[in-house]
Write an enzyme that holds these catalytic residues in place. Structure first.
Site, PDB file in Angstrom:
ATOM      1  N   GLY A 263     110.931  35.223  54.335  1.00 31.29           N
ATOM      2  CA  GLY A 263     112.058  34.425  53.901  1.00 31.29           C
ATOM      3  C   GLY A 263     111.613  33.131  53.250  1.00 31.29           C
TER       4      GLY A 263
ATOM      5  CG  ASN B 298     119.595  35.623  47.762  1.00 28.40           C
ATOM      6  OD1 ASN B 298     119.129  35.678  48.886  1.00 28.40           O
ATOM      7  ND2 ASN B 298     118.858  35.295  46.709  1.00 28.40           N
TER       8      ASN B 298
ATOM      9  CB  SER C 139     115.364  36.588  52.667  1.00 27.78           C
ATOM     10  OG  SER C 139     115.974  36.062  51.504  1.00 27.78           O
TER      11      SER C 139
END
Length: 363
Positions: A318, A180, A79
């Site tokens: 992430g 997402n 991420s």
């Protein structure tokens, strides 16, 4: 088990010798070793402070070997890709080609059921309410997860899987829920605005100008180029859960929400440029640091946290399943830390990672 360690230290410049805080590089290495002991196959980190640059590794690059983790190794950043994409979106805002209050419907007609009421800003700060497409896919330890390893996914089909489900909340903007799907939509909006893919725009606007030589947008390529640690996922086989080497994967399943490959050096370099005002004008950087919902610590693709010594740092983390990554910097860029690990899924590493981040920032 004693972790195999490797250490690389870049000497501090002469101007830093008189700094009031002594460099405790051995302490950083101990914290990194703790990250491996807590449940990682291997880990690597880069710390930048008034003493210069320290790079360290711990553990092994591959199970059942003694091969050390490459200190300049590459990994999937998950991420943190979102922060790069958010910077591109905000550059387009600064150029007058896009507005934060533009609706999704303006750019992607008919794609999102609530598109008339959902703005670019709400996609960036996860207040859109869009259902997370990852929740529609098999995930470890389910054996079915291995069946999607090589498949090429399009953003359109992943978004369609998301919108087949009701929103997480309504109306858009009323709450926070990480999704997402938001960044898949942003990737498509960037393509509509520029006529180029989001990956091309990230490369053109960020990777090449900042000379991030270890950073790539792989698209559908399953390989991690150059030296890198191997990553694993736990898969249930019969009555046992086994670690399966999952280093190679078609990253289109993550797409604009998390496909990027990078290094600790490049992440520190990117966040220094971002927080230093080299990528965005001040008012848009302020927008990045403004939470969409009071009490949250996530703005427009940028997160923040307070360390044990009370210093606030900005960056992101992430999770690409096989790799977990953190990259944070003080607002003045005087202290930075990026750490990546390959989880062994046999313990919670969060406390050990937090201790390393605190050590890097607080000393």
């Amino acid at each position: 088990m004693t972790a195999t360690t490797a250490l690389a230290v870049v000497a501090a410049p002469a101007a830093a010798v008189a700094a009031p805080r002594e460099a405790d590089r051995a302490g950083l290495q101990r914290r990194l070793d703790d990250v491996v002991a807590a449940g990682s196959v291997g880990a690597l980190a880069e710390v930048r402070d008034e003493h210069g640059v320290w790079r360290g590794t711990s553990g092994v690059a591959e199970l059942d070997t003694t091969r050390p983790v490459p200190v300049h190794g590459r990994f999937r950043v998950g991420s943190i890709t979102k922060t790069f994409l958010a910077a591109v979106v905000l550059q387009l805002v600064g150029e007058g080609r896009l507005r934060l209050d533009d609706t999704v419907e303006t750019w992607l007609p008919g794609v999102l059921p609530a598109g008339h009421h959902t703005t670019v800003r709400q996609l960036l700060n996860h207040t859109s309410g869009s259902y997370d497409y990852l929740r529609t896919l098999p995930m470890p330890p389910a054996p079915d997860f291995l069946g999607i390893r090589w498949r090429t996914w399009t953003a359109t089909e992943l978004i369609q899987r998301a919108v087949a489900n009701p929103p997480t909340f309504e109306p858009p903007g009323s709450a926070y829920a990480y999704s997402n799907t938001n960044y898949l939509l942003l990737g498509q909006i960037v393509e509509e605005v520029t006529g180029r893919s989001y990956g091309e725009e990230v490369e053109r606007r960020l990777i090449r100008p900042l000379r991030l030589r270890g950073t790539v947008m792989p698209g559908t390529s399953p390989w991690i180029p150059g030296p890198h640690p191997h990553g694993y996922v736990p898969i249930l086989r019969g009555s046992e859960t086994q670690l399966v080497d999952y280093t190679e994967i078609n990253p289109s399943v993550m797409g604009a929400s998390g496909e990027m490959i990078s290094t600790t050096r490049d992440l520190n370099r990117f966040f220094a440029a971002l927080l230093g005002g080299r990528l965005l004008p001040g008012h848009l950087l302020d927008e990045m640091r403004t939470p969409g919902v009071e009490g949250r610590r996530y703005g427009l693709g940028l997160a923040w946290r307070d360390t044990s010594c009370g210093i606030r740092v900005y960056g992101n983390d992430g999770d690409a399943l096989t790799y977990q990554v953190w990259s944070f910097s003080t607002s003045d860029r005087h202290r930075q830390v990026s750490v990546a690990l390959t989880p062994a899924f046999r313990g919670d590493v969060d406390d050990a990672v937090n201790a390393l981040l605190n050590k890097a920032i607080c000393g």
